[in-house]
Design an enzyme around this catalytic site. Structure first.
Site, PDB file in Angstrom:
ATOM      1  N   GLU A 252      -0.365 -14.908 -21.235  1.00 16.42           N
ATOM      2  CA  GLU A 252       0.180 -14.772 -20.144  1.00 16.42           C
ATOM      3  C   GLU A 252       0.483 -16.317 -19.711  1.00 16.42           C
ATOM      4  O   GLU A 252       0.935 -16.650 -18.569  1.00 16.42           O
ATOM      5  CB  GLU A 252      -0.632 -14.175 -18.928  1.00 16.42           C
ATOM      6  CG  GLU A 252      -2.221 -14.433 -19.107  1.00 16.42           C
ATOM      7  CD  GLU A 252      -2.829 -13.459 -18.066  1.00 16.42           C
ATOM      8  OE1 GLU A 252      -2.340 -12.871 -17.394  1.00 16.42           O
ATOM      9  OE2 GLU A 252      -4.095 -13.346 -18.318  1.00 16.42           O
TER      10      GLU A 252
ATOM     11  N   HIS B 290       0.840  -1.125   0.005  1.00 15.68           N
ATOM     12  CA  HIS B 290      -0.061  -0.075  -0.079  1.00 15.68           C
ATOM     13  C   HIS B 290       0.907   1.275  -0.046  1.00 15.68           C
ATOM     14  O   HIS B 290       0.683   2.196  -0.755  1.00 15.68           O
ATOM     15  CB  HIS B 290      -0.935   0.017   1.335  1.00 15.68           C
ATOM     16  CG  HIS B 290      -1.659   1.311   1.351  1.00 15.68           C
ATOM     17  ND1 HIS B 290      -2.558   1.460   0.793  1.00 15.68           N
ATOM     18  CD2 HIS B 290      -1.190   2.337   2.299  1.00 15.68           C
ATOM     19  CE1 HIS B 290      -3.125   2.837   1.154  1.00 15.68           C
ATOM     20  NE2 HIS B 290      -2.234   3.321   2.151  1.00 15.68           N
TER      21      HIS B 290
ATOM     22  N   ASP C  10       2.260 -12.928 -15.120  1.00 16.41           N
ATOM     23  CA  ASP C  10       1.997 -14.176 -15.051  1.00 16.41           C
ATOM     24  C   ASP C  10       2.708 -15.061 -15.970  1.00 16.41           C
ATOM     25  O   ASP C  10       3.297 -16.010 -15.687  1.00 16.41           O
ATOM     26  CB  ASP C  10       0.295 -14.334 -15.595  1.00 16.41           C
ATOM     27  CG  ASP C  10      -0.314 -14.054 -14.480  1.00 16.41           C
ATOM     28  OD1 ASP C  10      -0.083 -14.530 -13.060  1.00 16.41           O
ATOM     29  OD2 ASP C  10      -1.460 -13.664 -14.432  1.00 16.41           O
TER      30      ASP C  10
ATOM     31  N   ARG D 116       4.708 -15.615  -8.217  1.00 11.99           N
ATOM     32  CA  ARG D 116       5.002 -14.491  -8.400  1.00 11.99           C
ATOM     33  C   ARG D 116       4.794 -13.837  -6.895  1.00 11.99           C
ATOM     34  O   ARG D 116       5.345 -12.619  -6.767  1.00 11.99           O
ATOM     35  CB  ARG D 116       4.260 -13.608  -9.344  1.00 11.99           C
ATOM     36  CG  ARG D 116       2.846 -13.361  -8.928  1.00 11.99           C
ATOM     37  CD  ARG D 116       2.163 -13.013 -10.348  1.00 11.99           C
ATOM     38  NE  ARG D 116       1.412 -11.663 -10.106  1.00 11.99           N
ATOM     39  CZ  ARG D 116       0.710 -11.280 -10.952  1.00 11.99           C
ATOM     40  NH1 ARG D 116       0.034 -11.713 -11.966  1.00 11.99           N
ATOM     41  NH2 ARG D 116       0.149 -10.147 -10.851  1.00 11.99           N
TER      42      ARG D 116
ATOM     43  N   ARG E 291      -8.405  -3.228 -15.634  1.00 13.38           N
ATOM     44  CA  ARG E 291      -8.572  -4.574 -14.497  1.00 13.38           C
ATOM     45  C   ARG E 291      -9.947  -4.689 -13.913  1.00 13.38           C
ATOM     46  O   ARG E 291     -10.007  -3.962 -12.978  1.00 13.38           O
ATOM     47  CB  ARG E 291      -7.589  -4.706 -13.587  1.00 13.38           C
ATOM     48  CG  ARG E 291      -6.138  -4.955 -13.934  1.00 13.38           C
ATOM     49  CD  ARG E 291      -5.150  -5.058 -12.788  1.00 13.38           C
ATOM     50  NE  ARG E 291      -3.797  -5.782 -13.267  1.00 13.38           N
ATOM     51  CZ  ARG E 291      -2.652  -5.255 -13.451  1.00 13.38           C
ATOM     52  NH1 ARG E 291      -2.577  -3.889 -13.408  1.00 13.38           N
ATOM     53  NH2 ARG E 291      -1.639  -5.910 -13.522  1.00 13.38           N
TER      54      ARG E 291
ATOM     55  N   CYS F 264       0.855  -5.369 -21.154  1.00 16.69           N
ATOM     56  CA  CYS F 264       0.507  -4.624 -20.201  1.00 16.69           C
ATOM     57  C   CYS F 264       0.908  -5.138 -18.738  1.00 16.69           C
ATOM     58  O   CYS F 264       0.456  -4.889 -17.606  1.00 16.69           O
ATOM     59  CB  CYS F 264      -1.015  -4.857 -20.050  1.00 16.69           C
ATOM     60  SG  CYS F 264      -1.781  -6.418 -20.250  1.00 16.69           S
TER      61      CYS F 264
END
Ligand code: PEP
Ligand code: MG
Length: 571
Positions: free
Chosen positions: A431, A188, A455, A465, A295, A502
């Site tokens: 991906e 964050h 991904d 990941r 997204r 992306c």
């Protein structure tokens, strides 16, 4: 003293340290004589906390918008929850203990309960409970809380981590930078620092215990290097770096309104990644040429009581299409599952959620959910230039099935006389390695590909990941990943289709020369990376980058590739 952390937000900072909060509150158990006094201490602290939170919420609403302000609405709800206070009061009475001890025990019980829940949304509520109860605890204990809202001198904030309340309320003009003990590039604090364009280094482990209030700090938000009480020579070096960075930022502004084109005339599209219509503003400020990835799962994750309706989705898609004024917008259909869950959609516990029931697999199974989204998308298509993209396609069968459902939706809309644009491009993400390998076949059935390296790297290299322990293996310069990218671009071009990217690699300054040379047509990234990418691309020759990237394809290790990039671009 020198520290090394993770560079989370670019920029150079020099200034005095201000410790925001020492890592842990020390709570001691004390026996008491007067229960009423303890209950009053609790109520007084709750009252002050509530007044503070209302102020914080109003400030956030004005400065950051409704979405950010919602966090404080949740905090107020926690504060008003009778369970929390009643149980604390019971504990004070029954166990004859002090207010802070009782509240801390109740806090830990609730936090443990929420953290153990299956549902990610509920697990995240544990952080809200901690944030609110720690605020009350500080007031009970009379701990001086650094009032970030009324900072009156320039400082570098040093914290274990900064909470959403900290970042929302602080007087940003006085904050030269952040340093935190914990966190990574996607935490964050890191995201907020980038959004606010404040330099930051995170994951320093013990900055709060080693740095003292008033220490002089210099740091680099790119490299993660932090120096405490440096000598004059180092101060001068950083001061020079800061000036250079300011000049660089100023020079970026000149690139607004310009095309993104190489020295030998190849134009590429520089687009941005967004998670909500509110993010359009950042894209416009940074002169994005379109949206390369919206997204849509956040639209679903923000709801608590059920899937967003067709109307709600239509409004969100329309807002983005209109907000970007006719520029192309790639909207990705629902990519839920993996690490993203919905509070209202029960999913079985899986051994390997990233390899499990997710994204297009759910949409092809629960076609009602998929059709509602497709209808909303096509209805919105009359408001701009829409491109629809399917995530996580692993085979031709899945792609054809998804396209078949699109046909059914359009047939229904025709029957109902609902208008839609006949110019909507339909594409897919690459991906998953199986899709990359058969991209020659898939290319015949789509209008475009967008490569999702986040991904693609994890699936190609079998590296989770999210797993810190093996993050050294998660590497965009991996030669296998680069070969797949090149293959996908060539296969699409043979069929006359365009290819975007992306995943995070598209905005990575060290990857851009390689991707440009490979022939990538569209680069989509976080808004603050757009102008630096344009600056770089406008200085490169496409022909030279083709030669450069060909040489890279012959190399066998990531290290060799990275070293070659660094040598050629002085990075
Ligand atoms: C990707 O995988 O590269 C991507 C852009 O999608 P996400 O990060 O949302 O999985
Ligand atoms: Mg992905």
């Amino acid at each position: 003293m020198v520290f090394k952390g993770t560079g989370a937000s670019p920029g150079i900072a020099l200034g005095k340290a201000l410790i925001v909060e020492h890592s842990e509150l020390v709570i001691e158990k004390k026996s008491i004589e007067n229960v009423d006094i303890e209950i009053k201490r609790l109520h007084d602290a709750v009252k002050i906390s509530k007044e503070e939170l209302i102020k914080v919420k109003e400030k956030a609403l004005l400065e950051l918008g409704e979405h950010e302000a919602q966090i404080f609405e949740s905090h107020l709800l926690v504060l008003e929850d009778p369970e929390l206070l009643d149980q604390t009061i019971d504990k004070i009475k029954n166990e004859q203990v002090n207010a802070e001890f009782a509240l801390n025990e109740v806090k830990e019980m609730f936090v443990a309960m929420f953290e153990a829940m299956d549902n990610e949304y509920m697990r995240e509520r544990a952080a809200d409970i901690k944030d609110v109860t720690n605020r009350i605890l500080r007031h009970i204990l009379g701990i001086k809380v650094v009032d970030l809202a009324s900072l009156d001198e320039e400082v570098i904030l040093i914290a274990h981590d900064l909470t959403p309340s900290d970042t929302a309320t602080m007087n940003k003009k006085m904050v030269l930078g952040f340093l935190t003990d914990i966190g990574g590039r996607t935490s964050h604090t890191a995201i907020m620092a980038r959004t606010l364009e404040i330099a930051a280094v995170v994951g320093l482990t013990d900055a709060t215990s080693k740095i003292k209030d008033g220490d002089y700090i210099v740091f680099n938000g790119d490299t993660g290097e932090v120096i405490v009480n440096p000598d004059d020579e180092t101060k001068e070096k950083y001061s020079k770096l800061k000036n250079e960075y300011q000049e660089y930022k100023e020079s970026l502004k000149l690139l607004k309104g310009q095309k993104t084109v190489t020295t030998d005339g190849r134009h590429v599209e520089l687009a941005g990644n967004i998670g909500s219509p509110k993010d359009v503003e950042g894209l416009i400020n940074n002169d994005a040429e379109g949206v390369g990835l919206y997204r849509t799962e956040f639209l679903y994750m923000d709801k608590e009581d059920g899937f967003p309706t067709e109307e709600e989705q239509y409004e969100a898609y329309k807002a983005v299409l209109e907000g970007m004024n006719g520029k192309p917008i790639v909207i990705r259909t629902l990519d839920i599952g993996g690490d993203k869950e919905l509070p209202y959609f029960e999913m079985d516990h899986e051994m390997n959620p990233f390899l499990g029931y997710r994204a297009i697999r759910i949409c092809l199974d629960k076609t009602d959910i998929f059709k509602t989204q497709l209808r909303a998308l096509y209805r919105a298509s009359v408001h701009g230039k829409l491109r629809i993209m399917f995530p996580m396609i692993s085979s031709l069968e899945e792609l054809l099935k998804a396209k078949e459902i699109v046909k059914e939706v359009l047939a229904d809309m025709d029957k109902e006389g609902i208008k839609y644009s006949d110019d909507v491009e339909v594409g897919m993400m690459i991906e998953i390695p199986s899709a990359a390998v058969i991209s020659d076949v898939l290319a015949k059935h789509v209008d475009f590909f967008s490569i999702g390296t986040n991904d693609l790297i994890q699936y190609t290299c079998a590296v989770d990941r999210m797993n810190q322990k093996i993050s050294y293996l998660y590497n965009q310069f991996n030669p296998a990943v680069l070969r797949l990218i090149k293959m996908v671009i060539d296969n699409a071009h043979k069929e006359g289709k365009w290819v975007g990217m992306c995943g995070e690699s598209a905005g990575d300054q060290r990857m851009i020369p390689i991707l440009l040379g490979f022939g990538l047509d569209e680069f989509s990234m976080s808004p603050i990376s757009i102008l630096p990418a344009r600056k770089l691309i406008n200085s490169l020759s496409y022909e030279k980058m083709q030669e450069f990237s060909n040489e890279i394809l012959s190399m066998g290790t990531s290290e060799e590739i990275k070293a070659y990039v660094n040598k050629n671009f002085n990075m």
